[in-house]
Scaffold this active site. Structure first.
Site, PDB file in Angstrom:
ATOM      1  N   HIS A  47      -7.249  -4.996  10.040  1.00  0.00           N
ATOM      2  CA  HIS A  47      -6.981  -4.769   8.603  1.00  0.00           C
ATOM      3  C   HIS A  47      -5.681  -5.458   8.183  1.00  0.00           C
ATOM      4  O   HIS A  47      -4.765  -5.642   8.979  1.00  0.00           O
ATOM      5  CB  HIS A  47      -6.959  -3.276   8.250  1.00  0.00           C
ATOM      6  CG  HIS A  47      -5.775  -2.492   8.730  1.00  0.00           C
ATOM      7  ND1 HIS A  47      -5.858  -1.173   9.113  1.00  0.00           N
ATOM      8  CD2 HIS A  47      -4.465  -2.816   8.882  1.00  0.00           C
ATOM      9  CE1 HIS A  47      -4.665  -0.728   9.451  1.00  0.00           C
ATOM     10  NE2 HIS A  47      -3.797  -1.705   9.342  1.00  0.00           N
ATOM     11  N   ASP A  66       0.831  -1.210   0.000  1.00  0.00           N
ATOM     12  CA  ASP A  66       0.000   0.000   0.000  1.00  0.00           C
ATOM     13  C   ASP A  66       0.860   1.254   0.000  1.00  0.00           C
ATOM     14  O   ASP A  66       2.081   1.192   0.141  1.00  0.00           O
ATOM     15  CB  ASP A  66      -0.955  -0.017   1.207  1.00  0.00           C
ATOM     16  CG  ASP A  66      -0.302  -0.581   2.470  1.00  0.00           C
ATOM     17  OD1 ASP A  66       0.935  -0.536   2.569  1.00  0.00           O
ATOM     18  OD2 ASP A  66      -1.018  -1.074   3.347  1.00  0.00           O
TER      19      ASP A  66
HETATM   20  C1  F6R Z   1       1.465  -1.713   6.105  1.00  0.00           C
HETATM   21  C2  F6R Z   1       0.165  -2.350   6.176  1.00  0.00           C
HETATM   22  C3  F6R Z   1      -0.621  -2.423   7.445  1.00  0.00           C
HETATM   23  C4  F6R Z   1       0.239  -2.719   8.675  1.00  0.00           C
HETATM   24  C5  F6R Z   1      -0.633  -2.695   9.929  1.00  0.00           C
HETATM   25  C6  F6R Z   1       0.178  -2.954  11.174  1.00  0.00           C
HETATM   26  O1  F6R Z   1       1.987  -1.793   4.783  1.00  0.00           O
HETATM   27  O2  F6R Z   1      -0.278  -2.811   5.177  1.00  0.00           O
HETATM   28  O3  F6R Z   1      -1.606  -3.427   7.320  1.00  0.00           O
HETATM   29  O4  F6R Z   1       0.846  -3.972   8.529  1.00  0.00           O
HETATM   30  O5  F6R Z   1      -1.250  -1.441  10.038  1.00  0.00           O
HETATM   31  O6  F6R Z   1       1.080  -1.911  11.379  1.00  0.00           O
HETATM   32  P1  F6R Z   1       2.216  -2.046  12.466  1.00  0.00           P
HETATM   33  O7  F6R Z   1       3.058  -3.168  12.054  1.00  0.00           O
HETATM   34  O8  F6R Z   1       2.969  -0.738  12.403  1.00  0.00           O
HETATM   35  O9  F6R Z   1       1.539  -2.281  13.765  1.00  0.00           O
END
Ligand code: F6R
Length: 267
Positions: free
Chosen positions: A142, A71
């Site tokens: 998500h 993304d």
């Molecule tokens: C990032 C993405 C998101 C993150 C999710 C968790 O490219 O696609 O789905 O993986 O928001 O974020 P963190 O790892 O920072 O807790």
């Protein structure tokens, strides 16, 4: 769905890196360059560190691999330190020694975002699809930026971020106001076409999401739960993120009893 419970985030990264390296080596043995799907955020950082160490020790060669990011924020200019293009350059391309021209990120600064989304889908297809998709999970379940109520068969498109996701990501920007409101994200249908999916999560704030992803009903209210329909999904979590799993004891036992050929061996 395979669930591996580790003692801490470093071990999560080591198992995830071993799994990714195994898929990449299999692609090379089949005479192909591996295609990686890469996530940003905090969760996969330990995986990238461990993968870089494997590459440095000659256990995997990613120099010819290509990669597709999940993304990108809409509206951040090229070079913005929090644009995912930049984050991927710092945390993936340089440490893993990937060729920059083989690393793709959706163009969130394009004048025509719908076209940019369609181009991205085409680029993934033309690369032969993703061999192994690395995923984190949001506290709301998500994956990518497919927020709750995303279609389970969605493709790359523009999404509006929830307030919760913007709050979760404000730590990277300094203030909530600076976090973009929109993004381009691979869809759940796009992610589900990866040949392997490896989702990593650590820490207590992810425990409820992991429970919903692994043991909840398959529902657009928890987009990550669609992985229950994937034939090769591996969920790698630390003890804290596994704390709400009803069958944690079973996953631990099951992994302890796996035959060697089925194990994700640390290299
Ligand atoms: C990032 C993405 C998101 C993150 C999710 C968790 O490219 O696609 O789905 O993986 O928001 O974020 P963190 O790892 O920072 O807790």
């Amino acid at each position: 769905m395979d669930v591996i419970i580790c003692r801490d985030d470093t071990e999560v990264g080591a198992y995830a890196a071993a799994k990714v390296a195994k898929v990449a080596r299999a692609a090379s043995q089949a005479g192909r360059n591996a295609v990686l799907g890469v996530a940003t955020g905090s969760s996969p950082l330990a995986t990238y560190t461990a993968l870089a160490a494997l590459a440095a020790r000659g256990k995997v060669d990613l120099s010819q691999a290509s990669a597709f990011a999940l993304d990108e924020y809409v509206g951040l200019p090229a070079g913005h330190p929090q644009s995912y293009r930049e984050v991927i350059r710092r945390t993936v391309v340089e440490p893993l020694g990937l060729r920059a021209d083989r690393v793709h990120v959706p163009d969130g600064f394009a004048g025509d975002l719908e076209r940019a989304a369609a181009d991205y889908e085409r680029a993934i297809r033309e690369a032969g699809g993703v061999d192994v998709q690395i995923l984190g999970v949001g506290s709301n379940g998500h994956i990518g930026f497919n927020e709750p109520t995303s279609s389970l068969s969605s493709r790359t498109r523009i999404k509006t971020l929830t307030e919760q996701t913007r709050r979760d990501n404000a730590r990277f920007f300094g203030s909530l106001e600076q976090v973009p409101k929109h993004c381009l994200t691979q869809g759940l249908g796009t992610i589900m076409e990866a040949r392997h999916c490896v989702l990593v999560a650590s820490g207590a704030p992810k425990a409820a999401a992991i429970r919903a992803v692994v043991e909840g009903p398959i529902t657009a209210m928890c987009p990550g739960s669609v992985l229950q329909l994937h034939q090769r999904a591996t969920i790698i979590v630390d003890d804290a993120a596994a704390a709400e799993l009803e069958l944690a004891g079973y996953y631990r036992q099951l992994y302890a009893d796996l035959p060697d050929w089925q194990r994700v061996e640390l290299v």
